[in-house]
Design a protein around this motif. Structure first.
Motif, PDB file in Angstrom:
ATOM      1  N   GLY A 120     -12.074   9.062  -8.835  1.00  9.17           N
ATOM      2  CA  GLY A 120     -10.838   9.026  -8.075  1.00  9.17           C
ATOM      3  C   GLY A 120      -9.773   9.939  -8.672  1.00  9.17           C
ATOM      4  O   GLY A 120      -9.097  10.696  -7.953  1.00  9.17           O
ATOM      5  N   LYS A 121      -9.620   9.895  -9.989  1.00 10.39           N
ATOM      6  CA  LYS A 121      -8.631  10.742 -10.662  1.00 10.39           C
ATOM      7  C   LYS A 121      -9.004  12.220 -10.552  1.00 10.39           C
ATOM      8  O   LYS A 121      -8.133  13.083 -10.417  1.00 10.39           O
ATOM      9  N   GLU A 123      -8.156  13.527  -6.900  1.00 12.83           N
ATOM     10  CA  GLU A 123      -6.798  13.344  -6.363  1.00 12.83           C
ATOM     11  C   GLU A 123      -6.148  14.650  -5.944  1.00 12.83           C
ATOM     12  O   GLU A 123      -5.263  14.666  -5.082  1.00 12.83           O
ATOM     13  N   TYR A 126      -7.247   4.864  -4.838  1.00 12.34           N
ATOM     14  CA  TYR A 126      -6.972   6.300  -4.773  1.00 12.34           C
ATOM     15  C   TYR A 126      -6.810   6.824  -3.340  1.00 12.34           C
ATOM     16  O   TYR A 126      -6.584   8.011  -3.149  1.00 12.34           O
ATOM     17  N   ILE A 132      -8.884   7.468  -1.037  1.00  9.72           N
ATOM     18  CA  ILE A 132      -9.859   8.515  -0.713  1.00  9.72           C
ATOM     19  C   ILE A 132     -10.821   7.976   0.341  1.00  9.72           C
ATOM     20  O   ILE A 132     -11.437   6.920   0.143  1.00  9.72           O
TER      21      ILE A 132
END
Length: 409
Positions: free
Chosen positions: A320-321, A324, A363, A365
């Motif tokens: 997720g990071k 981003e 996140y 996403i």
């Protein structure tokens, strides 16, 4: 494959004569080599254009010739209407309507997937997979799509693959050779006789961006007359060949890009994808960010779920990071067993669901879980390998939304 030189042809003919005088029948083998190696596919766009231009023949006739070849794979060039006389001579001497043949076609038990085994002129075999989808399960602007079934064709770009991904059956074959642009397009020609093809995904055998020139040329042919496919309905998948990604938007603006990421950190990527050592994750992300800046399109991230390897909650947060900075759709792919070749196990449904929940909830996403098609005919993701005796069986799959619904909405 390049044509035989005059000296090569002369040596083969000499062998034929020697074979006759010694009582050895080499004629058919030698004739086959001369006949198959010297003729190119009519769908090798660069070759046919070059030959026409050198002969002073207008390239405006090429779509007409292609249309004839699609409709008459066993036809004679003399039957193509309204060509200059020089074109007939050139076609007879250098090109064939199809250089590949359909070796076999196998339907899945649910009737939604057909795996085509295609024999190339050099005798090698490659696989293509037709996947039929129900458009009504996808949505456009929040509303159900009209219509019914449409088909996506999964195309191969190489015989085997250099990448050696440890979870992929094709990687176990090693690399044999690149396909010509004509051999790539011929897969579409063969498949179109089974079902009208709307979408193309380069997710079959091989790494498409390691055969860059042929893939670009094939896509351009598919989007021109008479095929008239939309670039928005063609997706090229790559493990992350950075220098090729940097060229892709300039050569094929509007093309959909899919990246086989499969791990959120470089160390894990290298363990399961040896080729990733040449493409550091940080540099790959920079390349994808630039590609997206130019294309203004979402990127599809493919992520195979391997039990205890890349499917834990910490991996979901790392992924997720990492993502981003991009506008992406993450497609979580259940691992498909490949017999004794694999050291991996399929992630539990619980782990997959938890992974998806983190990407979505924490996140924001968009994340989907791929429901595999064609497992019973070894036609699902990661299962494409030329092994006619290897059959797997799975439960029937429901009608699914296709790659277009994942990628563009």
């Amino acid at each position: 494959m390049l044509s035989l030189t005059t000296s090569q042809s002369r040596r083969i003919k000499t062998k034929i004569k020697k074979g006759k005088s010694s009582g050895i029948d080499l004629t058919e083998q030698a004739k086959h080599r001369i006949g198959t190696m010297s003729f190119r596919s009519i769908f090798d766009a660069g070759e046919i254009r070059s030959e026409f231009e050198n002969a002073g023949i207008s390239c405006k006739f090429i779509p007409l010739i292609w249309k004839y070849a699609i409709q008459n794979p066993n036809g004679e060039w003399e039957e193509v209407p309204s060509l200059p006389s020089a074109a007939y001579i050139l076609l007879r001497s250098k090109f064939k309507p199809l250089t590949s043949t359909l070796h076999s076609a196998t339907d899945s038990s649910d009737g939604l997937t057909t795996k085509l085994l295609i024999k190339l002129k050099n005798g090698a075999l490659v696989e293509s997979v037709i996947m039929r989808y129900d458009t009504r399960l996808g949505k456009y602007a929040g509303k159900p799509r009209p219509g019914g079934l449409r088909s996506t064709l999964c195309i191969s770009s190489q015989v085997g693959c250099k990448m050696g991904c440890k979870f992929c059956a094709t990687g176990s074959m090693g690399f044999k050779n690149n396909l010509s642009s004509g051999e790539i397009v011929e897969q579409l020609v063969h498949a179109s006789r089974f079902s009208p093809i709307r979408n193309i995904v380069f997710m079959g055998m091989g790494e498409p961006l390691n055969n860059y020139v042929a893939v670009v040329e094939a896509v351009r042919a598919m989007t021109g007359s008479p095929f008239q496919l939309s670039l928005k309905r063609i997706t090229v998948s790559t493990v992350g060949i950075i220098h090729a990604i940097n060229r892709l938007h300039g050569d094929l603006p509007g093309l959909n890009l899919a990246v086989s990421l499969h791990a959120p950190v470089q160390d894990i990527r290298c363990q399961i994808m040896p080729a990733a050592r040449a493409f550091p994750l940080g540099k790959l992300m920079d390349s994808l960010q630039e590609y997206q800046r130019k294309s203004q399109q979402k990127i599809l991230i493919e992520y195979i779920m391997l039990d205890g390897v890349n499917d834990e909650e910490q991996h979901a947060h790392q992924l997720g990071k990492l993502l981003e900075i991009l506008q992406v759709v993450v497609n979580l792919i259940p691992f498909n067993p490949i017999g004794t070749l694999s050291q991996f196990k399929t992630s539990s449904q619980q782990n997959v669901s938890a992974f998806q929940k983190i990407l979505r909830g924490t996140y924001n996403i968009r994340t989907t879980i791929r429901k595999e098609m064609g497992q019973d005919i070894s036609g699902a993701c990661g299962q494409l390998v030329v092994n006619q005796s290897d059959k797997r069986f799975a439960e029937n799959q429901p009608l699914l939304p296709d790659i277009e619904d994942l990628h563009l909405r």
